[in-house]
Design an enzyme around this catalytic site. Structure first.
Site, PDB file in Angstrom:
ATOM      1  N   TYR A  51      38.736   1.369 -58.587  1.00  0.00           N
ATOM      2  CA  TYR A  51      39.999   1.139 -57.875  1.00  0.00           C
ATOM      3  C   TYR A  51      40.276  -0.323 -57.543  1.00  0.00           C
ATOM      4  O   TYR A  51      41.413  -0.672 -57.202  1.00  0.00           O
ATOM      5  CB  TYR A  51      40.068   2.001 -56.607  1.00  0.00           C
ATOM      6  N   GLU A  89      35.631  12.246 -45.490  1.00  0.00           N
ATOM      7  CA  GLU A  89      35.668  11.997 -44.049  1.00  0.00           C
ATOM      8  C   GLU A  89      34.871  13.033 -43.279  1.00  0.00           C
ATOM      9  O   GLU A  89      34.140  12.706 -42.332  1.00  0.00           O
ATOM     10  CB  GLU A  89      37.110  12.026 -43.555  1.00  0.00           C
ATOM     11  N   THR A 126      46.228  12.122 -47.798  1.00  0.00           N
ATOM     12  CA  THR A 126      45.396  12.986 -46.959  1.00  0.00           C
ATOM     13  C   THR A 126      45.897  13.053 -45.527  1.00  0.00           C
ATOM     14  O   THR A 126      46.171  12.032 -44.893  1.00  0.00           O
ATOM     15  CB  THR A 126      43.940  12.483 -46.954  1.00  0.00           C
ATOM     16  N   ASP A 144      51.850   9.453 -54.869  1.00  0.00           N
ATOM     17  CA  ASP A 144      51.015   9.871 -53.741  1.00  0.00           C
ATOM     18  C   ASP A 144      50.910   8.719 -52.745  1.00  0.00           C
ATOM     19  O   ASP A 144      50.637   7.579 -53.140  1.00  0.00           O
ATOM     20  CB  ASP A 144      49.624  10.276 -54.227  1.00  0.00           C
ATOM     21  N   ARG A 167      35.331  10.767 -56.011  1.00  0.00           N
ATOM     22  CA  ARG A 167      35.125   9.574 -55.188  1.00  0.00           C
ATOM     23  C   ARG A 167      34.230   8.532 -55.860  1.00  0.00           C
ATOM     24  O   ARG A 167      34.427   7.331 -55.650  1.00  0.00           O
ATOM     25  CB  ARG A 167      34.527   9.978 -53.838  1.00  0.00           C
ATOM     26  N   GLU A 187      47.173  17.681 -48.410  1.00  0.00           N
ATOM     27  CA  GLU A 187      48.424  16.945 -48.357  1.00  0.00           C
ATOM     28  C   GLU A 187      49.636  17.871 -48.288  1.00  0.00           C
ATOM     29  O   GLU A 187      49.547  19.066 -48.568  1.00  0.00           O
ATOM     30  CB  GLU A 187      48.553  16.043 -49.589  1.00  0.00           C
ATOM     31  N   LYS A 240      41.633  10.145 -59.815  1.00  0.00           N
ATOM     32  CA  LYS A 240      42.680  10.973 -59.224  1.00  0.00           C
ATOM     33  C   LYS A 240      43.491  11.765 -60.257  1.00  0.00           C
ATOM     34  O   LYS A 240      44.037  12.816 -59.947  1.00  0.00           O
ATOM     35  CB  LYS A 240      43.671  10.076 -58.463  1.00  0.00           C
ATOM     36  N   GLN A 251      36.368   6.894 -58.494  1.00  0.00           N
ATOM     37  CA  GLN A 251      37.381   6.113 -57.785  1.00  0.00           C
ATOM     38  C   GLN A 251      36.801   4.823 -57.208  1.00  0.00           C
ATOM     39  O   GLN A 251      37.426   3.753 -57.297  1.00  0.00           O
ATOM     40  CB  GLN A 251      37.990   6.956 -56.666  1.00  0.00           C
ATOM     41  N   ASP A 266      45.215  17.014 -53.711  1.00  0.00           N
ATOM     42  CA  ASP A 266      45.047  15.928 -54.665  1.00  0.00           C
ATOM     43  C   ASP A 266      43.541  15.713 -54.872  1.00  0.00           C
ATOM     44  O   ASP A 266      42.911  14.911 -54.195  1.00  0.00           O
ATOM     45  CB  ASP A 266      45.712  14.653 -54.136  1.00  0.00           C
ATOM     46  N   HIS A 277      43.380   8.854 -41.378  1.00  0.00           N
ATOM     47  CA  HIS A 277      42.699   8.875 -42.671  1.00  0.00           C
ATOM     48  C   HIS A 277      42.412   7.451 -43.152  1.00  0.00           C
ATOM     49  O   HIS A 277      41.286   7.139 -43.583  1.00  0.00           O
ATOM     50  CB  HIS A 277      43.561   9.608 -43.697  1.00  0.00           C
ATOM     51  N   TYR A 294      49.701   7.279 -48.620  1.00  0.00           N
ATOM     52  CA  TYR A 294      48.487   7.042 -47.837  1.00  0.00           C
ATOM     53  C   TYR A 294      48.940   6.899 -46.389  1.00  0.00           C
ATOM     54  O   TYR A 294      48.758   5.886 -45.760  1.00  0.00           O
ATOM     55  CB  TYR A 294      47.856   5.753 -48.373  1.00  0.00           C
ATOM     56  N   ARG A 312      34.520  -0.439 -45.316  1.00  0.00           N
ATOM     57  CA  ARG A 312      34.502  -1.825 -44.840  1.00  0.00           C
ATOM     58  C   ARG A 312      34.035  -1.858 -43.388  1.00  0.00           C
ATOM     59  O   ARG A 312      34.790  -2.218 -42.472  1.00  0.00           O
ATOM     60  CB  ARG A 312      35.906  -2.448 -44.951  1.00  0.00           C
ATOM     61  N   THR A 360      46.052  17.630 -59.903  1.00  0.00           N
ATOM     62  CA  THR A 360      46.633  17.760 -58.562  1.00  0.00           C
ATOM     63  C   THR A 360      47.243  19.153 -58.495  1.00  0.00           C
ATOM     64  O   THR A 360      48.032  19.526 -59.365  1.00  0.00           O
ATOM     65  CB  THR A 360      47.720  16.698 -58.328  1.00  0.00           C
ATOM     66  N   GLU A 405      41.921  16.355 -51.186  1.00  0.00           N
ATOM     67  CA  GLU A 405      42.794  15.689 -50.230  1.00  0.00           C
ATOM     68  C   GLU A 405      43.855  16.697 -49.805  1.00  0.00           C
ATOM     69  O   GLU A 405      44.612  17.212 -50.633  1.00  0.00           O
ATOM     70  CB  GLU A 405      43.426  14.423 -50.822  1.00  0.00           C
TER      71      GLU A 405
END
Length: 407
Positions: free
Chosen positions: A239, A353, A339, A122, A232, A196, A248, A235, A228, A129, A124, A138, A252, A194
């Site tokens: 992660y 999001e 995503t 998968d 959260r 995709e 994850k 994760q 997917d 996204h 990114y 962040r 899927t 997600e």
């Protein structure tokens, strides 16, 4: 002149002659899984067709298998020949009487996973996204990490938990940690999706031999829509430093129908300009993406329309990057885009999001709002694209309903 099909209603829907996606189905009378091609609201039984002399002798054995892998491994010459033959069969009325007996209504077919998944990767690949998640996680730093515009970031998933559309999704459990709370174990409280697009490898490659982005169509058989599912809260705790794992890997979901690359020829579009210029192994002689107009429905309410055309990293670049170290491809490998999100609020392809981390609940029905998925919720992802003859095709939908965690 554009060919028309003798199958009633096929020319007016998303599964006409310009599409012809492949799947695996069975029926109540014949429970053996077998390969079919969709035309309108019918499935044409390719196993039955292969018992005669319609296909060339070297192609027939592939349609006696219970998954698409054998046919996919034959490569572009076989894919194009069969597509041409099926188009002729389903458009020429001389074949109608005999071939109509090989049709099964989709409503009476039980659909299965269309191919055996060899590996699952998968990516990114959406700048929007990645930027949104950077701003959420962040807020005081650059939303994109330094490597993001130099390579398609990705991770390996669990091939064994790829399931076909309609499979119920059991809410996962795992470790979670809130900001000032101790570590706890329990069902995910921030279950997400997600939106995709996945690409299915047909022709493998040798270990130690990278694949050029310009050889994308020599290896990739087709595309499937992907959800997917993502926990959260699990994760977020796990992660760092190695990336997604249990948040994850529980499930899927992919569509029942694999859309051949040739059916997406009319959807090709110029991909976004890349700055800085990527390294040589990621440069494409003819850089393109696919203009797929996606839709996300949450309990029947459309909540987002992500645009695949804006993906920063193309499918061909993803393929090149995941083999540049010499990793081999295998028939049945699945790699997904990550995503799909666009620049507008209603184009965000994850609920993280869409609700901005749960701050802004989304209306999903009469008087109901959601931040993340609740037990009993159903999500359906769809997509449409321009066909080679200027019409519209619709990729097979992906759906799933959330079941309570197993306690």
């Amino acid at each position: 002149m554009t060919a028309t099909s003798w199958v009633e209603g096929a020319d007016d829907g998303p599964f006409g002659l310009d599409h012809l996606p492949y799947g695996v189905f069975s029926t109540a009378k014949d429970p053996a899984a077998r390969i079919g091609v969709r035309i309108g609201d019918q499935v044409l039984d390719l196993r039955a067709l292969a018992t005669g002399t319609f296909f060339l002798p070297w192609i027939r054995p592939a349609f006696h298998e219970h998954a698409l892998n054998g046919f996919m491994a034959m490569g572009p010459p076989a894919w194009r020949l069969v597509r041409h033959q099926l188009t002729e069969l389903l458009s020429d009325r001389r074949h109608q009487d005999q071939s109509a007996t090989l049709l099964t209504p989709v409503a009476k077919a039980r659909m299965h996973l269309p191919f055996h998944v060899a590996d699952y990767v998968d990516f990114y690949a959406s700048e929007e996204h990645a930027t949104n998640l950077g701003r959420l996680f962040r807020p005081d730093s650059d939303p994109l990490l330094p490597n993001w515009k130099h390579l398609p970031v990705g991770y390996h998933g669990r091939a064994g938990t790829v399931v076909p559309s309609g499979t119920p999704i059991v809410r996962p459990r795992g470790q979670r940690k809130s900001k000032d709370a101790p570590v706890e174990f329990g069902p995910s409280a921030r279950l997400d999706i997600e939106t995709e697009v996945g690409f299915v490898v047909g022709v493998g490659s040798e270990l130690g031999t990278p694949v050029s982005p310009d050889d994308f169509a020599e290896h990739v058989f087709g595309a499937v829509l992907v959800n997917d599912w993502s926990a959260r809260d699990i994760q977020a705790w796990e992660y760092v430093p190695l990336g997604p794992f249990l948040g994850k890997s529980f499930a899927t979901t992919i569509a029942h129908w694999v859309t051949p690359l040739d059916a997406l020829a009319g959807a090709k579009t110029a991909a976004p300009l890349q700055d800085p210029e990527p390294l040589a192994y990621l440069q494409e002689a003819a850089r393109f993406g696919y203009d797929l107009r996606m839709s996300v429905r949450w309990n029947g309410t459309e909540v987002a329309r992500p645009p695949f055309a804006g993906m920063y990293w193309t499918p061909a670049q993803m393929l090149a990057h995941m083999t540049v170290n010499g990793a081999s491809l295998r028939t049945g490998d699945l790699f997904a885009s990550g995503t799909v999100s666009g620049p507008e609020p209603d184009q965000r392809g994850s609920f993280l999001e869409l609700t901005w981390g749960g701050r802004d609940p989304v209306a999903v029905g009469e008087g109901e709002e959601r931040q993340f998925l609740e037990d009993g919720d159903t999500v359906v992802i769809g997509a449409t694209a321009r066909s080679v003859n200027g019409g519209e095709i619709g990729l097979g939908e992906v759906s799933g309903t959330i079941l309570p965690a197993v306690i």
